[in-house]
Design a protein around this motif. Sequence first.
Motif, PDB file in Angstrom:
ATOM      1  N   ARG A 110       0.832  -1.210   0.000  1.00 43.06           N
ATOM      2  CA  ARG A 110       0.000   0.000   0.000  1.00 43.06           C
ATOM      3  C   ARG A 110       0.864   1.256   0.000  1.00 43.06           C
ATOM      4  N   LEU A 111       1.927   1.265   0.818  1.00 41.59           N
ATOM      5  CA  LEU A 111       2.811   2.424   0.880  1.00 41.59           C
ATOM      6  C   LEU A 111       3.563   2.627  -0.437  1.00 41.59           C
ATOM      7  N   ARG A 112       3.965   1.544  -1.070  1.00 40.42           N
ATOM      8  CA  ARG A 112       4.646   1.669  -2.371  1.00 40.42           C
ATOM      9  C   ARG A 112       3.713   2.282  -3.411  1.00 40.42           C
ATOM     10  N   LYS A 113       2.472   1.830  -3.405  1.00 38.28           N
ATOM     11  CA  LYS A 113       1.486   2.371  -4.351  1.00 38.28           C
ATOM     12  C   LYS A 113       1.278   3.862  -4.088  1.00 38.28           C
ATOM     13  N   SER A 114       1.155   4.242  -2.817  1.00 35.32           N
ATOM     14  CA  SER A 114       0.991   5.655  -2.464  1.00 35.32           C
ATOM     15  C   SER A 114       2.208   6.462  -2.885  1.00 35.32           C
ATOM     16  N   LEU A 115       3.394   5.903  -2.717  1.00 34.87           N
ATOM     17  CA  LEU A 115       4.624   6.591  -3.110  1.00 34.87           C
ATOM     18  C   LEU A 115       4.672   6.780  -4.625  1.00 34.87           C
ATOM     19  N   GLU A 116       4.268   5.775  -5.381  1.00 30.76           N
ATOM     20  CA  GLU A 116       4.230   5.899  -6.843  1.00 30.76           C
ATOM     21  C   GLU A 116       3.300   7.024  -7.260  1.00 30.76           C
ATOM     22  N   ILE A 117       2.128   7.089  -6.616  1.00 29.46           N
ATOM     23  CA  ILE A 117       1.151   8.138  -6.942  1.00 29.46           C
ATOM     24  C   ILE A 117       1.732   9.504  -6.606  1.00 29.46           C
ATOM     25  N   ALA A 118       2.350   9.626  -5.424  1.00 29.63           N
ATOM     26  CA  ALA A 118       2.925  10.901  -5.007  1.00 29.63           C
ATOM     27  C   ALA A 118       4.067  11.311  -5.933  1.00 29.63           C
ATOM     28  N   GLN A 119       4.899  10.385  -6.353  1.00 28.15           N
ATOM     29  CA  GLN A 119       5.989  10.718  -7.269  1.00 28.15           C
ATOM     30  C   GLN A 119       5.446  11.144  -8.632  1.00 28.15           C
ATOM     31  N   GLY A 120       4.383  10.489  -9.072  1.00 28.51           N
ATOM     32  CA  GLY A 120       3.749  10.887 -10.337  1.00 28.51           C
ATOM     33  C   GLY A 120       3.197  12.300 -10.255  1.00 28.51           C
ATOM     34  N   GLU A 121       2.502  12.604  -9.146  1.00 26.64           N
ATOM     35  CA  GLU A 121       1.963  13.954  -8.970  1.00 26.64           C
ATOM     36  C   GLU A 121       3.087  14.974  -8.880  1.00 26.64           C
ATOM     37  N   ASN A 122       4.150  14.645  -8.207  1.00 26.82           N
ATOM     38  CA  ASN A 122       5.304  15.531  -8.082  1.00 26.82           C
ATOM     39  C   ASN A 122       5.899  15.817  -9.463  1.00 26.82           C
ATOM     40  N   LEU A 123       6.067  14.779 -10.272  1.00 31.35           N
ATOM     41  CA  LEU A 123       6.614  14.942 -11.617  1.00 31.35           C
ATOM     42  C   LEU A 123       5.700  15.829 -12.459  1.00 31.35           C
ATOM     43  N   ASP A 124       4.390  15.601 -12.356  1.00 36.91           N
ATOM     44  CA  ASP A 124       3.427  16.413 -13.108  1.00 36.91           C
ATOM     45  C   ASP A 124       3.524  17.875 -12.690  1.00 36.91           C
ATOM     46  N   LEU A 125       3.607  18.146 -11.395  1.00 40.08           N
ATOM     47  CA  LEU A 125       3.710  19.529 -10.911  1.00 40.08           C
ATOM     48  C   LEU A 125       5.010  20.181 -11.368  1.00 40.08           C
ATOM     49  N   ARG A 126       6.100  19.436 -11.391  1.00 43.77           N
ATOM     50  CA  ARG A 126       7.378  19.987 -11.863  1.00 43.77           C
ATOM     51  C   ARG A 126       7.293  20.352 -13.348  1.00 43.77           C
ATOM     52  N   ARG A 128       4.577  21.168 -14.996  1.00 41.57           N
ATOM     53  CA  ARG A 128       3.737  22.374 -15.102  1.00 41.57           C
ATOM     54  C   ARG A 128       4.526  23.625 -14.712  1.00 41.57           C
ATOM     55  N   LEU A 129       5.291  23.501 -13.636  1.00 46.22           N
ATOM     56  CA  LEU A 129       6.089  24.631 -13.180  1.00 46.22           C
ATOM     57  C   LEU A 129       7.128  25.013 -14.234  1.00 46.22           C
ATOM     58  N   ALA A 130       7.720  24.022 -14.866  1.00 48.47           N
ATOM     59  CA  ALA A 130       8.729  24.292 -15.889  1.00 48.47           C
ATOM     60  C   ALA A 130       8.080  25.022 -17.079  1.00 48.47           C
ATOM     61  N   ARG A 131       6.862  24.646 -17.489  1.00 44.61           N
ATOM     62  CA  ARG A 131       6.170  25.316 -18.583  1.00 44.61           C
ATOM     63  C   ARG A 131       5.811  26.741 -18.178  1.00 44.61           C
ATOM     64  N   TYR A 132       5.405  26.927 -16.939  1.00 50.02           N
ATOM     65  CA  TYR A 132       4.991  28.253 -16.454  1.00 50.02           C
ATOM     66  C   TYR A 132       6.189  29.200 -16.417  1.00 50.02           C
ATOM     67  N   GLU A 133       7.338  28.690 -15.946  1.00 53.24           N
ATOM     68  CA  GLU A 133       8.534  29.518 -15.848  1.00 53.24           C
ATOM     69  C   GLU A 133       9.111  29.794 -17.238  1.00 53.24           C
ATOM     70  N   ALA A 134       8.916  28.921 -18.203  1.00 46.38           N
ATOM     71  CA  ALA A 134       9.454  29.109 -19.538  1.00 46.38           C
ATOM     72  C   ALA A 134       8.755  30.261 -20.258  1.00 46.38           C
TER      73      ALA A 134
END
Length: 135
Positions: A110-126, A128-134
């Motif tokens: 369960r924790l691994r699955k949650s970590l995968e989801i959190a890492q995916g969301e983190n990557l998505d936010l990064r 978006r941030l990179a597009r916004y700053e560009a």
Amino acid sequence: MTPLPDHLRQATRARTQETEQRARTALTELARAGKPVTFTTVARQAGVSSDFLYRSPELRTQIERHRAKAGPAPAGPEDPQGGSSTSAAVRTLSARLTRLQQAHREEVARLRKSLEIAQGENLDLRRRLARYEAD
């Protein structure tokens, strides 16, 4: 290795003699009571280790002689309090350990699955941030 001082050697010898005497007494009591004489029962009755009994040639011979007189050992445990309760305790603890291991495996999954989801969301936010700053 340095030799032991005399007082320590004497104390060791006295302790060994006292332990041997307790074992002999236990052996005699068990034989008189008609109880099975085994290394385990003598050790338990005398409060000594079974290793001590095996290493003592005189005691070992006496116990083996009593065992030979008694015939083959019974299939089941003689002492219902000692043998079966120990087995029951081992079974109970093994079952508990198995349940805990399974619960831990499920929690880790369960924790691994949650970590995968959190890492995916983190990557998505990064991204978006990179597009916004560009811009």
